[in-house]
Design a protein around this motif. Structure first.
Motif, PDB file in Angstrom:
ATOM      1  N   HIS A 294     -12.787  14.356   0.893  1.00 55.61           N
ATOM      2  CA  HIS A 294     -13.859  13.505   1.411  1.00 55.61           C
ATOM      3  C   HIS A 294     -13.740  12.085   0.869  1.00 55.61           C
ATOM      4  CE1 HIS A 294     -17.853  12.747   3.119  1.00 55.61           C
ATOM      5  NE2 HIS A 294     -18.070  12.021   2.044  1.00 55.61           N
ATOM      6  N   ALA A 295     -13.414  11.966  -0.422  1.00 49.29           N
ATOM      7  CA  ALA A 295     -13.349  10.645  -1.058  1.00 49.29           C
ATOM      8  C   ALA A 295     -12.280   9.766  -0.430  1.00 49.29           C
ATOM      9  CB  ALA A 295     -13.093  10.799  -2.557  1.00 49.29           C
ATOM     10  N   VAL A 296     -11.117  10.340  -0.150  1.00 43.50           N
ATOM     11  CA  VAL A 296     -10.022   9.507   0.357  1.00 43.50           C
ATOM     12  C   VAL A 296     -10.286   9.025   1.777  1.00 43.50           C
ATOM     13  CG1 VAL A 296      -8.311  10.598  -1.127  1.00 43.50           C
ATOM     14  CG2 VAL A 296      -8.654  11.484   1.190  1.00 43.50           C
ATOM     15  N   SER A 304      -4.440   5.070   6.014  1.00 44.09           N
ATOM     16  CA  SER A 304      -3.367   4.518   6.853  1.00 44.09           C
ATOM     17  C   SER A 304      -2.017   5.098   6.446  1.00 44.09           C
ATOM     18  CB  SER A 304      -3.346   2.990   6.761  1.00 44.09           C
ATOM     19  OG  SER A 304      -2.983   2.559   5.466  1.00 44.09           O
ATOM     20  N   ALA A 305      -1.803   5.291   5.136  1.00 42.88           N
ATOM     21  CA  ALA A 305      -0.544   5.881   4.664  1.00 42.88           C
ATOM     22  C   ALA A 305      -0.449   7.337   5.112  1.00 42.88           C
ATOM     23  CB  ALA A 305      -0.459   5.771   3.143  1.00 42.88           C
ATOM     24  N   SER A 306      -1.554   8.066   4.973  1.00 43.73           N
ATOM     25  CA  SER A 306      -1.578   9.475   5.389  1.00 43.73           C
ATOM     26  C   SER A 306      -1.308   9.600   6.884  1.00 43.73           C
ATOM     27  CB  SER A 306      -2.946  10.070   5.037  1.00 43.73           C
ATOM     28  OG  SER A 306      -3.084  11.370   5.564  1.00 43.73           O
ATOM     29  N   LYS A 307      -1.970   8.752   7.665  1.00 42.61           N
ATOM     30  CA  LYS A 307      -1.792   8.808   9.117  1.00 42.61           C
ATOM     31  C   LYS A 307      -0.358   8.473   9.521  1.00 42.61           C
ATOM     32  CE  LYS A 307      -3.590   6.849  13.419  1.00 42.61           C
ATOM     33  NZ  LYS A 307      -4.543   5.878  14.025  1.00 42.61           N
ATOM     34  N   LEU A 308       0.259   7.518   8.817  1.00 48.90           N
ATOM     35  CA  LEU A 308       1.638   7.141   9.140  1.00 48.90           C
ATOM     36  C   LEU A 308       2.567   8.344   9.059  1.00 48.90           C
ATOM     37  CD1 LEU A 308       3.957   5.112   9.590  1.00 48.90           C
ATOM     38  CD2 LEU A 308       3.965   4.727   7.121  1.00 48.90           C
ATOM     39  N   TYR A 309       2.493   9.099   7.962  1.00 40.67           N
ATOM     40  CA  TYR A 309       3.389  10.240   7.785  1.00 40.67           C
ATOM     41  C   TYR A 309       3.062  11.367   8.770  1.00 40.67           C
ATOM     42  CZ  TYR A 309       5.390   8.249   3.546  1.00 40.67           C
ATOM     43  OH  TYR A 309       6.067   7.455   2.669  1.00 40.67           O
ATOM     44  N   ARG A 310       1.784  11.605   9.016  1.00 38.09           N
ATOM     45  CA  ARG A 310       1.434  12.654   9.981  1.00 38.09           C
ATOM     46  C   ARG A 310       1.905  12.279  11.378  1.00 38.09           C
ATOM     47  NH1 ARG A 310      -3.616  12.186   7.595  1.00 38.09           N
ATOM     48  NH2 ARG A 310      -4.572  11.574   9.570  1.00 38.09           N
ATOM     49  N   THR A 311       1.797  10.996  11.715  1.00 36.76           N
ATOM     50  CA  THR A 311       2.236  10.535  13.035  1.00 36.76           C
ATOM     51  C   THR A 311       3.737  10.693  13.203  1.00 36.76           C
ATOM     52  OG1 THR A 311       0.418   8.946  13.156  1.00 36.76           O
ATOM     53  CG2 THR A 311       2.301   8.556  14.593  1.00 36.76           C
ATOM     54  N   ASP A 378       0.824  17.389   0.137  1.00 41.32           N
ATOM     55  CA  ASP A 378      -0.558  17.566  -0.330  1.00 41.32           C
ATOM     56  C   ASP A 378      -1.363  16.289  -0.119  1.00 41.32           C
ATOM     57  OD1 ASP A 378      -0.600  20.204  -1.136  1.00 41.32           O
ATOM     58  OD2 ASP A 378       0.092  19.778  -3.165  1.00 41.32           O
ATOM     59  N   LEU A 379      -0.745  15.143  -0.420  1.00 40.53           N
ATOM     60  CA  LEU A 379      -1.428  13.861  -0.251  1.00 40.53           C
ATOM     61  C   LEU A 379      -1.561  13.496   1.224  1.00 40.53           C
ATOM     62  CD1 LEU A 379       0.287  11.802  -3.106  1.00 40.53           C
ATOM     63  CD2 LEU A 379      -1.992  12.827  -3.125  1.00 40.53           C
ATOM     64  N   VAL A 380      -0.502  13.727   1.974  1.00 43.72           N
ATOM     65  CA  VAL A 380      -0.505  13.365   3.394  1.00 43.72           C
ATOM     66  C   VAL A 380      -1.603  14.110   4.148  1.00 43.72           C
ATOM     67  CG1 VAL A 380       0.820  13.516   5.545  1.00 43.72           C
ATOM     68  CG2 VAL A 380       1.927  12.707   3.444  1.00 43.72           C
ATOM     69  N   PHE A 381      -1.780  15.395   3.830  1.00 42.61           N
ATOM     70  CA  PHE A 381      -2.747  16.209   4.565  1.00 42.61           C
ATOM     71  C   PHE A 381      -4.062  16.397   3.809  1.00 42.61           C
ATOM     72  CE2 PHE A 381       1.228  17.231   6.619  1.00 42.61           C
ATOM     73  CZ  PHE A 381       0.873  17.309   7.958  1.00 42.61           C
ATOM     74  N   LEU A 382      -4.219  15.692   2.694  1.00 43.00           N
ATOM     75  CA  LEU A 382      -5.458  15.819   1.930  1.00 43.00           C
ATOM     76  C   LEU A 382      -6.703  15.468   2.753  1.00 43.00           C
ATOM     77  CD1 LEU A 382      -6.956  16.370  -0.691  1.00 43.00           C
ATOM     78  CD2 LEU A 382      -6.395  14.041  -1.442  1.00 43.00           C
ATOM     79  N   PRO A 383      -6.687  14.398   3.550  1.00 40.36           N
ATOM     80  CA  PRO A 383      -7.904  14.084   4.337  1.00 40.36           C
ATOM     81  C   PRO A 383      -8.267  15.163   5.343  1.00 40.36           C
ATOM     82  CG  PRO A 383      -6.443  12.185   4.228  1.00 40.36           C
ATOM     83  CD  PRO A 383      -5.677  13.351   3.707  1.00 40.36           C
TER      84      PRO A 383
END
Length: 388
Positions: A294-296, A304-311, A378-383
């Motif tokens: 929730h925090a991130v 934006s970094a998380s979304k980049l890797y998932r994309t 773990d970081l990429v999919f944390l949100p």
């Protein structure tokens, strides 16, 4: 101000520039203003010139008088100006004493060929004005990027609900699904419960409640009391507010008043978790990994970094008909246990390992070991995670 000597001498008004003596760091000296030297130091001992000025001159007032030229330049160097630029129109004499003083004080003296003083001064001042405008933009961007301002939070909370005190705890309430009770009847009930707590707990300095979209927010502010007294008051708040029927309750941690926005976010996240999981009361401290997820979501750079890797992974899946994203999510939930992931996906473990290699290649980290790679996932999919 960020205009330097290097910025000034790069202006179109200068055709050629020569440094008369070595000065360490001279190009980076800050220029705050421009002055024109057109008189000997007998005139007010050059007090009209201030440190940080770029001094322009052709030494025309000392033409044919090298002693006066030397006296004037030495006096100006001792004013700690940014630099002295001498136009070569009168073939100005530069003595060894001036060269020595320039090197020792670190104040550069240039001789230049180019436009007249007025043009140089105009271009220089225009650059300084432009720099000030850019500085103003930078300050505005600092304000835009500022993550938090304690004073502003205190002021806004005081204006909205009248909060005072040293420490603040926030409670968020969400109506149970399908409950037909009046929202405002619930708000009045919460307010009455808070008033009762304040009346019996001296540690409580302020209580208040308001509607926030689909939630009720309750605020309990504690005065300057000890941890034990505050803990007792907090326990009483939980017991009273926990009796509210028809509501899911989310409880934030006790924070400094200037961090009230953080407490509100904590309580809202806990209330939403309680509603989603069908629980009556959930504390922020009970969310564990979900708290970080929730925090991130409020950190746009992280998102934006998380979304980049998932994309990148999903784009590969779409183009090649693969299941890299699904495999990555399973690796995260199974903490990198390839065998468990294979069983969940009904695949052979070697297929999972192949997909891991393909994911690394797609993300440009082929040399990463599996443990570090799963840590990145773990970081990429944390949100995306929302577990208790």
């Amino acid at each position: 101000m960020l205009v330097t000597v290097a910025d000034i001498v790069a202006l179109p008004a200068f055709k050629s520039v020569e440094l008369i003596a070595p000065c360490e760091g001279s190009w980076q000296r800050e220029v705050r203003n421009v002055g024109i030297l057109d008189c000997p130091p007998d005139y007010n001992d050059y007090k009209v010139y201030v440190p940080g000025e770029l001094i322009l001159t052709n030494l025309g007032f000392a033409y044919g008088n090298p002693e006066l030229a030397e006296k004037s330049l030495l006096a100006m160097l001792r004013r700690d100006v940014a630099a002295i630029a001498i136009k070569t129109v009168y073939d100005p004499p530069i003595s060894d004493a001036v060269r020595k003083e320039s090197a020792e004080r670190g104040v550069p003296v240039y001789v230049y060929d180019g436009a007249y003083h007025e043009t140089v001064a105009y271009q220089s001042l225009d650059l300084i004005r432009r720099d000030q405008a850019e500085l103003d933009k930078g300050n505005a961007l600092d304000e835009l990027l500022a993550a938090h301002d304690d004073d502003r939070v205190r002021t806004r909370l005081s204006a909205i609900v009248g909060t005072t005190g040293s420490m603040l705890q926030c409670f968020a309430f969400a109506l149970r699904t399908g409950d037909t009770c009046s929202f405002y009847a619930m708000l009045d009930s919460v307010s009455s419960s808070l008033d009762a707590v304040k009346a019996e707990c001296f540690a409580v300095e302020f209580v208040g409640a308001c509607r926030y979209h689909g939630h009720i927010l309750a605020f309990v502010a504690y005065g300057f009391v000890g941890d034990e007294e505050r803990a007792t008051a907090e326990k009483r708040c939980l017991s009273v507010l926990g009796l509210e029927e028809g509501l899911h309750v989310g409880v934030g941690e006790t924070v400094h008043l200037g961090d009230g926005d953080v407490g509100i976010r904590q309580a809202l996240a806990a209330a939403d978790n309680a509603r989603r999981c069908g629980r009556h009361l959930v504390r922020w401290s009970e969310l564990h990994v979900a708290a970080f997820a929730h925090a991130v979501r409020y950190d746009r750079l992280f998102m934006s970094a998380s979304k980049l890797y998932r994309t990148m992974l999903s784009a590969y899946d779409e183009k090649h008909g693969t299941e890299l994203v699904r495999t990555a999510e399973a690796l995260v939930m199974r903490q990198g246990d390839v065998k468990a992931v294979a069983e969940e996906l009904h695949q052979h473990p070697n297929t999972v390992r192949y997909r891991m290699r393909k994911m690394k290649a797609v993300l440009g980290i082929s040399c990463e070991d599996d443990k570090s790679f799963v840590g990145l996932l773990d970081l990429v999919f944390l949100p995306e995670r929302d577990v208790v």
